[in-house]
Design an enzyme around this catalytic site. Sequence first.
Site, PDB file in Angstrom:
ATOM      1  CB  CYS A 132      -0.929  -0.024   1.217  1.00  0.00           C
ATOM      2  SG  CYS A 132      -1.934   1.448   1.343  1.00  0.00           S
ATOM      3  CB  CYS A 135      -0.675   2.656   3.988  1.00  0.00           C
ATOM      4  SG  CYS A 135      -2.121   1.898   3.283  1.00  0.00           S
ATOM      5  CG  ASP A 136       3.167   1.493   4.381  1.00  0.00           C
ATOM      6  OD1 ASP A 136       2.624   1.975   5.396  1.00  0.00           O
ATOM      7  OD2 ASP A 136       3.075   0.292   4.066  1.00  0.00           O
TER       8      ASP A 136
END
Length: 310
Positions: A132, A135-136
């Site tokens: 992801c 997300c990261d």
Amino acid sequence: MRYDIIIIGAGPAGLSAAIYSARGGLKTAIFEKGMIGGQINVTDEVENYPGFEEPLSGFDLTDKMHKQAQRFGADFIDEEITAMGLEGLCKIVETTENKYRAKSVIICTGAHPRRLNVPGEEQFTGRGVSYCATCDGALYRDKTVAVVGGGDSAIEEGLFLTRFAKKVYVIHRRDSLRAQKIIQDRAYKNPKMEFIWDSVVQEIRGETKVQDLEIYNRKTNQITHIPMDGVFIYVGILPNNELLESRIELDSSGFVLTDEYMHTNVPGIYAAGDIRHTVLRQVVTATSDGAIAAWSAEKWIIENYDSLEV
Ligand code: NAP
């Protein structure tokens, strides 16, 4: 507890089915054990869903669908389903806490990212291995990262990563991309992106976190090691079909087979969205599936029950 329609999964397909079902006056429950919105929640920008001139985040888009379904009276239930009885006219859905009955069930359980299954992948997940970018990605400011895969996800997320990383390698097993042309063109023009063709990641190496990738070129048989701070894996998706009884017919990859009415092989059971065997997995196709499934389920209920009353 009794419902006309139970929907399993609150991604775009399930939310759309809930909007159509609840708005049609059917008593509707929608189950989601995780986050409402499903996989698209982690997409930073959705720019191909009709009706929005400017891109919006996957979260914002599904949040609007969620509120819309609530406005029509759909019940959102965050219990984990443990068993289902889908045969006969009365469908049973059991959770860790309750037992529910419905006239029809729509399966919208979606899919999840496929793993590469190479040494180091599991060990370094959360420590350099990610599925992801949204997300990261911000953790990789001025770092070197790779995306693995040549589909829409790999290239879109790779482009997203160029906002942070100083370099984004795309490692793809063939010498041409599967992604849509418009996305490919953007990637080829981006000076931070570099393509490693005909190659697969053989091992993700490091001590406490990812430090380099062992890459095998399938054409030249050459093995190279490239220092890397992070690797984002986008090599396709697998169906979330664990709950489905062996009675429901699946394709060879485990996706649910339906007809054009989203009907499975079991009477009164429908499937919609990414869990379904389909040619295109987009938010727009998922919402379309959901609408068709709810419409078909309502027709099925009318044909098979004397009254719509529960
Ligand atoms: P995908 O289209 O199935 O692409 C997976 C990629 O991974 C392919 O390039 C494939 O290579 C490669 N691959 C598969 N197994 C591999 C392995 N073991 N090792 C190395 N590479 C491997 O998956 P996706 O990109 O996740 O997309 C899933 C669906 O969502 C698609 O229908 C896509 O169109 C849709 N999607 C759409 C958008 C958008 O429209 N904005 C964004 C994201 C996703 P080959 O090409 O050689 O098969």
